[in-house]
Write a protein that holds these residues in place. Structure first.
Motif, mmCIF file in Angstrom:
data_model
loop_
_atom_site.group_PDB
_atom_site.id
_atom_site.type_symbol
_atom_site.label_atom_id
_atom_site.label_comp_id
_atom_site.label_asym_id
_atom_site.label_seq_id
_atom_site.Cartn_x
_atom_site.Cartn_y
_atom_site.Cartn_z
ATOM 1 N N LEU A 108 1.236 -1.361 -0.295
ATOM 2 C CA LEU A 108 -0.063 0.433 0.530
ATOM 3 C C LEU A 108 0.840 1.014 0.037
ATOM 4 O O LEU A 108 1.309 1.271 0.646
ATOM 5 C CB LEU A 108 -1.462 -0.065 1.845
ATOM 6 C CG LEU A 108 -1.962 -1.241 0.898
ATOM 7 C CD1 LEU A 108 -2.982 -1.381 3.071
ATOM 8 C CD2 LEU A 108 -2.804 -1.016 -0.153
ATOM 9 N N ILE A 109 0.509 2.412 -0.401
ATOM 10 C CA ILE A 109 1.634 3.464 -0.597
ATOM 11 C C ILE A 109 0.713 3.875 0.482
ATOM 12 O O ILE A 109 -0.250 4.070 0.691
ATOM 13 C CB ILE A 109 1.337 4.560 -2.040
ATOM 14 C CG1 ILE A 109 2.133 3.412 -3.298
ATOM 15 C CG2 ILE A 109 1.718 6.222 -2.364
ATOM 16 C CD1 ILE A 109 1.076 3.666 -5.001
ATOM 17 N N HIS A 110 1.799 4.811 0.825
ATOM 18 C CA HIS A 110 1.587 5.701 2.207
ATOM 19 C C HIS A 110 2.102 6.489 2.430
ATOM 20 O O HIS A 110 3.325 6.780 2.020
ATOM 21 C CB HIS A 110 0.885 4.824 3.382
ATOM 22 C CG HIS A 110 2.552 4.350 3.816
ATOM 23 N ND1 HIS A 110 3.147 3.480 3.249
ATOM 24 C CD2 HIS A 110 3.116 4.714 5.185
ATOM 25 C CE1 HIS A 110 3.990 2.528 3.565
ATOM 26 N NE2 HIS A 110 4.334 3.894 4.891
ATOM 27 N N GLU A 111 1.400 7.545 3.167
ATOM 28 C CA GLU A 111 2.667 9.058 3.286
ATOM 29 C C GLU A 111 2.851 9.416 4.801
ATOM 30 O O GLU A 111 2.245 8.881 6.071
ATOM 31 C CB GLU A 111 2.110 10.327 2.636
ATOM 32 C CG GLU A 111 1.731 10.130 1.378
ATOM 33 C CD GLU A 111 0.655 11.830 1.130
ATOM 34 O OE1 GLU A 111 0.590 12.834 1.890
ATOM 35 O OE2 GLU A 111 0.208 11.416 0.474
ATOM 36 N N HIS A 112 4.095 10.050 4.823
ATOM 37 C CA HIS A 112 4.043 9.760 6.485
ATOM 38 C C HIS A 112 4.657 11.991 6.396
ATOM 39 O O HIS A 112 5.340 12.242 5.334
ATOM 40 C CB HIS A 112 6.409 9.539 6.851
ATOM 41 C CG HIS A 112 5.819 8.052 6.781
ATOM 42 N ND1 HIS A 112 6.130 7.620 8.030
ATOM 43 C CD2 HIS A 112 5.718 6.850 6.351
ATOM 44 C CE1 HIS A 112 5.748 6.319 7.119
ATOM 45 N NE2 HIS A 112 5.840 6.070 6.711
ATOM 46 N N VAL A 113 3.479 12.305 7.127
ATOM 47 C CA VAL A 113 3.794 13.270 7.939
ATOM 48 C C VAL A 113 4.708 13.901 9.629
ATOM 49 O O VAL A 113 3.986 13.401 9.882
ATOM 50 C CB VAL A 113 3.047 13.735 8.169
ATOM 51 C CG1 VAL A 113 2.761 16.389 8.195
ATOM 52 C CG2 VAL A 113 1.782 14.057 6.653
ATOM 53 N N LEU A 114 6.317 14.208 8.662
ATOM 54 C CA LEU A 114 6.800 15.398 9.771
ATOM 55 C C LEU A 114 5.832 16.534 10.270
ATOM 56 O O LEU A 114 6.593 17.510 9.897
ATOM 57 C CB LEU A 114 7.488 14.699 9.904
ATOM 58 C CG LEU A 114 8.467 12.908 9.272
ATOM 59 C CD1 LEU A 114 9.271 13.309 9.136
ATOM 60 C CD2 LEU A 114 8.200 12.370 10.670
ATOM 61 N N LEU A 115 5.785 17.123 11.829
ATOM 62 C CA LEU A 115 6.139 18.322 11.849
ATOM 63 C C LEU A 115 7.359 18.514 12.973
ATOM 64 O O LEU A 115 7.532 17.423 13.777
ATOM 65 C CB LEU A 115 4.773 18.413 13.236
ATOM 66 C CG LEU A 115 3.708 17.599 12.080
ATOM 67 C CD1 LEU A 115 2.519 18.146 12.854
ATOM 68 C CD2 LEU A 115 3.332 18.895 11.363
#
Length: 56
Positions: free
Chosen positions: A2-9
């Motif tokens: 599955l393609i997914h994204e990571h969001v880092l703050l």
């Protein structure tokens, strides 16, 4: 897979303390170029309807 994204703050205090180059034009341009290069690994149909490039 599955393609997914990571969001880092990251807090601005951390950015100013540890990445003084973060807002430099070269850093921004390099990041934009890297993200645009990633597009070459994505199927064209996955980008259908999404126009433009990343960057300034």
């Amino acid at each position: 897979m599955l393609i997914h994204e990571h969001v880092l703050l990251m807090g601005m205090e951390h950015t100013f303390d540890y990445r003084p180059d973060f807002f430099a034009k070269k850093t921004v341009d390099d990041a934009a170029a890297g993200l645009n290069a990633l597009k070459s690994f994505v199927r064209p149909s996955a980008l259908a309807g999404k126009q433009g490039t990343v960057g300034r």
